[in-house]
Each structure stands twice: as structure tokens, then as C-alpha cells.
Design a protein around this motif. Structure first.
Motif, PDB file in Angstrom:
ATOM      1  N   GLU A  67       0.829  -1.211   0.000  1.00  0.00           N
ATOM      2  CA  GLU A  67       0.000   0.000   0.000  1.00  0.00           C
ATOM      3  C   GLU A  67       0.860   1.256   0.000  1.00  0.00           C
ATOM      4  O   GLU A  67       0.576   2.232  -0.718  1.00  0.00           O
ATOM      5  CB  GLU A  67      -0.906  -0.006   1.237  1.00  0.00           C
ATOM      6  CG  GLU A  67      -1.777   1.238   1.365  1.00  0.00           C
ATOM      7  CD  GLU A  67      -2.579   1.248   2.650  1.00  0.00           C
ATOM      8  OE1 GLU A  67      -3.041   2.342   3.051  1.00  0.00           O
ATOM      9  OE2 GLU A  67      -2.745   0.167   3.257  1.00  0.00           O
ATOM     10  N   ALA A  68       1.919   1.262   0.825  1.00  0.00           N
ATOM     11  CA  ALA A  68       2.792   2.428   0.887  1.00  0.00           C
ATOM     12  C   ALA A  68       3.540   2.645  -0.421  1.00  0.00           C
ATOM     13  O   ALA A  68       3.798   3.779  -0.825  1.00  0.00           O
ATOM     14  CB  ALA A  68       3.791   2.271   2.033  1.00  0.00           C
ATOM     15  N   ALA A  69       3.889   1.551  -1.099  1.00  0.00           N
ATOM     16  CA  ALA A  69       4.638   1.668  -2.347  1.00  0.00           C
ATOM     17  C   ALA A  69       3.760   2.125  -3.510  1.00  0.00           C
ATOM     18  O   ALA A  69       4.252   2.751  -4.453  1.00  0.00           O
ATOM     19  CB  ALA A  69       5.285   0.329  -2.695  1.00  0.00           C
ATOM     20  N   THR A  70       2.479   1.840  -3.445  1.00  0.00           N
ATOM     21  CA  THR A  70       1.579   2.171  -4.552  1.00  0.00           C
ATOM     22  C   THR A  70       0.719   3.400  -4.247  1.00  0.00           C
ATOM     23  O   THR A  70       0.814   4.419  -4.919  1.00  0.00           O
ATOM     24  CB  THR A  70       0.682   0.972  -4.873  1.00  0.00           C
ATOM     25  OG1 THR A  70       0.001   0.544  -3.670  1.00  0.00           O
ATOM     26  CG2 THR A  70       1.509  -0.198  -5.407  1.00  0.00           C
ATOM     27  N   GLU A  71      -0.104   3.306  -3.208  1.00  0.00           N
ATOM     28  CA  GLU A  71      -1.015   4.398  -2.873  1.00  0.00           C
ATOM     29  C   GLU A  71      -0.351   5.460  -1.999  1.00  0.00           C
ATOM     30  O   GLU A  71      -0.686   6.641  -2.084  1.00  0.00           O
ATOM     31  CB  GLU A  71      -2.248   3.843  -2.167  1.00  0.00           C
ATOM     32  CG  GLU A  71      -3.015   2.815  -2.999  1.00  0.00           C
ATOM     33  CD  GLU A  71      -4.162   2.216  -2.233  1.00  0.00           C
ATOM     34  OE1 GLU A  71      -4.496   2.743  -1.146  1.00  0.00           O
ATOM     35  OE2 GLU A  71      -4.728   1.213  -2.702  1.00  0.00           O
ATOM     36  N   GLY A  72       0.577   5.022  -1.133  1.00  0.00           N
ATOM     37  CA  GLY A  72       1.262   5.965  -0.267  1.00  0.00           C
ATOM     38  C   GLY A  72       0.666   6.018   1.129  1.00  0.00           C
ATOM     39  O   GLY A  72      -0.490   5.644   1.351  1.00  0.00           O
ATOM     40  N   VAL A  73       1.471   6.454   2.086  1.00  0.00           N
ATOM     41  CA  VAL A  73       1.037   6.704   3.461  1.00  0.00           C
ATOM     42  C   VAL A  73       1.604   8.044   3.893  1.00  0.00           C
ATOM     43  O   VAL A  73       2.658   8.456   3.427  1.00  0.00           O
ATOM     44  CB  VAL A  73       1.517   5.592   4.430  1.00  0.00           C
ATOM     45  CG1 VAL A  73       0.832   4.277   4.142  1.00  0.00           C
ATOM     46  CG2 VAL A  73       3.028   5.422   4.367  1.00  0.00           C
ATOM     47  N   ALA A  74       0.895   8.711   4.775  1.00  0.00           N
ATOM     48  CA  ALA A  74       1.317  10.032   5.273  1.00  0.00           C
ATOM     49  C   ALA A  74       1.584  10.993   4.114  1.00  0.00           C
ATOM     50  O   ALA A  74       2.596  11.713   4.091  1.00  0.00           O
ATOM     51  CB  ALA A  74       2.551   9.903   6.170  1.00  0.00           C
ATOM     52  N   ASN A  75       0.675  10.987   3.144  1.00  0.00           N
ATOM     53  CA  ASN A  75       0.681  11.936   2.026  1.00  0.00           C
ATOM     54  C   ASN A  75       1.847  11.757   1.053  1.00  0.00           C
ATOM     55  O   ASN A  75       2.109  12.642   0.236  1.00  0.00           O
ATOM     56  CB  ASN A  75       0.681  13.386   2.542  1.00  0.00           C
ATOM     57  CG  ASN A  75      -0.520  13.686   3.404  1.00  0.00           C
ATOM     58  OD1 ASN A  75      -1.632  13.253   3.111  1.00  0.00           O
ATOM     59  ND2 ASN A  75      -0.296  14.414   4.495  1.00  0.00           N
ATOM     60  N   SER A  76       2.545  10.638   1.100  1.00  0.00           N
ATOM     61  CA  SER A  76       3.647  10.392   0.169  1.00  0.00           C
ATOM     62  C   SER A  76       3.806   8.884  -0.019  1.00  0.00           C
ATOM     63  O   SER A  76       3.425   8.097   0.846  1.00  0.00           O
ATOM     64  CB  SER A  76       4.963  10.988   0.680  1.00  0.00           C
ATOM     65  OG  SER A  76       4.868  12.389   0.826  1.00  0.00           O
TER      66      SER A  76
END
Length: 276
Positions: A67-76
Motif C-alpha cells: 500500500e505504501a509503495a503504490t497508494e502511499g502513506v502520510a501523504n507520500s
């Protein structure tokens, strides 16, 4: 063929007869340790012995990584967080490399330089970065430079001390021999002292890059919008332990990768280490 001649042909290398302390390959032990720890992680979380808020499953952490690599977390995205943190740590490391090593060598060869820098370095070296973080903010504000400067201070001390220790480890006989062959003071420093101090300098570099990554989280506590440390701290505020563990794994991966890179460079640049 006599027994004596057989023994001469099979003469053991130094330290091999009785076994040198710590000798032998340990990579397979490290791999097995990692596998056992990962299996325990699957077992503990799969059996529900620990609540997911305290220790999420490997599947949940992997899902958060995707999810972090595709959609992102914490606005990045994860790549954006990683690039920002890499820039801060590597910028501080390179700045420390071009300042701490020369100063450490000068401390070793010049008593005036040792008297100037030794009390400063020894005073702030044991202090945790969080102790002087407020002062750095007061002096330089909350921009990008204070973050890099804080990491730089953490890296500078071990690298300077290692360079100074490397100078002190140089054999006085080597220096006398170089002077006897007509070498100047500058040539002594560059061709004798610096080369002999390289093993200690590389040790300081390895320690410094590790300290730099541990200081990253503290550096990104104040007014940061991106970065791995910021991502971990932001997730901790919402009790998102899967994101926290994912961020810790990413930071650990890059820290370990840089350590392996320094080990590789050390083997290339100092092939004589441990052989003389």
C-alpha cells in the motif's frame, strides 16, 4: 616418504593449528537465525498470542508495504519517503566524511588541534541527539538544514575519534623509516599515517552511518513532511503498528545495505587488513 616430509608439505596456516578465535564462516548461522525469527513471528501472530495492535502479522506488514509503495502513506509514497531520508543521511554522512576524518587525523598528529577539538567532541559525543535537538532548532529554525545538521553531529564524533585512533596505531618505526628515506612531513601524513589509519577510519565510517540512521527519526520529529522517520512517527500517533514495523524494516534494510557496501569497499581498499 617420511612423516617429517609429510608434515612439511601439509604445514598449516598461522592460527589454523589450534584455531583462531572467531575464525570460520558464520553466514549460514545468520540465515538460520533469520528464518527461525520469521517463523516465530508467523507462529505468534497466527495463533493470536499477541494482539495485532502490538505485533501485526507478517502478511499485514507486507500488505502495508504494498500500500505504501503504490497508494502511499502520510501523504507520500514509500519511494518519496525513502529518497528524502536517503538524501538527509547521505548528505550528513558525506559532510562528516570530508570534515571529521581530516580533523581526526590532525588531532592525532598535532597537539594544538587535539587540545582544541578533543574537549568539544568528548563533551557532546555521549549526549543523545534529542538533548541538543531543541538548541539546533533555536539556532537554525525548522527547515531542512537543521535535520541534516543534527545527523551530521551524530556521525561526526565517532568518525573523528576513529581517525584519531588510527593515527595513534601507526608504528613509530614506519615513520622513522620514511623519514630516513627522505620523506617530508606531508608525505609522511599522506603515504604512511593515512594508509595505516584506513582500517580505523573505515570502522568509524561504519559506526557513523549506523548512528546516522538511528538519529534520522529524531531529526524528522520536527516540521517534517516526508521521510521514513516521519512516516514511523506519524503512524505511531494513530497506533498503526503495521506501518511502524514496515518503516523499521525499511530503515534497517538500508542501514544494513550501507554497512555491507562499506565492508566491500574496505576489502578493496585495505586488502592487507588482518594479514600483517
Amino acid at each position: 616418504m617420511s612423516i617429517v616430509s609429510k608434515r612439511k608439505r601439509r604445514s598449516a596456516e598461522p592460527g589454523k593449528v589450534y584455531g583462531a578465535p572467531g575464525a570460520g564462516y558464520s553466514g549460514h548461522i545468520s540465515v538460520m537465525t533469520a528464518i527461525v525469527l520469521l517463523a516465530l513471528w508467523f507462529l505468534v501472530t497466527g495463533m493470536g498470542w499477541i494482539k495485532p495492535i502490538f505485533l501485526p502479522s507478517p502478511g499485514a506488514v507486507y500488505g502495508k508495504f504494498i500500500e505504501a509503495a503504490t497508494e502511499g502513506v502520510a501523504n507520500s509514497t514509500l519511494a518519496q519517503h525513502t529518497l528524502v531520508s536517503l538524501g538527509r543521511v547521505m548528505g550528513a554522512f558525506l559532510l562528516a566524511l570530508v570534515t571529521a576524518v581530516p580533523i581526526g587525523i590532525l588531532m592525532g598528529v598535532n597537539r594544538t588541534m587535539r587540545g582544541l577539538f578533543d574537549p568539544i567532541i568528548e563533551f557532546y559525543r555521549p549526549l543523545p541527539p534529542l538533548a541538543y535537538l531543541p538548541l539546533v532548532i533555536i539556532w537554525f529554525g525548522i527547515g531542512e538544514f537543521p535535520k541534516v545538521f543534527l545527523i551530521f553531529l551524530a556521525i561526526f564524533a565517532p568518525m573523528a575519534i576513529a581517525a584519531r585512533a588510527g593515527v595513534k596505531s601507526v608504528s613509530i618505526e614506519q615513520i622513522h623509516a620514511a623519514y630516513a628515506m627522505g620523506a617530508s612531513s606531508r608525505q609522511i601524513i599522506f603515504h604512511v599515517i593515512l594508509k595505516a589509519a584506513l582500517p580505523e577510519i573505515f570502522t568509524g565510517m561504519r559506526i557513523g552511518i549506523g548512528v546516522g540512521w538511528t538519529t534520522l527519526v529524531a531529526a524528522e520529529m520536527v516540521a517534517a513532511a516526508r521521510g521514513l522517520g516521519f512516516m514511523v512517527l506519524n503512524a505511531a500517533q494513530y497506533l498503526a503498528s503495521d506501518t511502524v514495523i514496515m518503516g523499521i524494516i525499511v530503515i534497517g534494510f538500508f542501514a544494513f545495505s550501507f554497512d555491507l557496501l562499506l565492508r566491500y569497499l574496505e576489502r578493496i581498499m585495505i586488502p592487507w587488513k588482518g594479514k600483517i
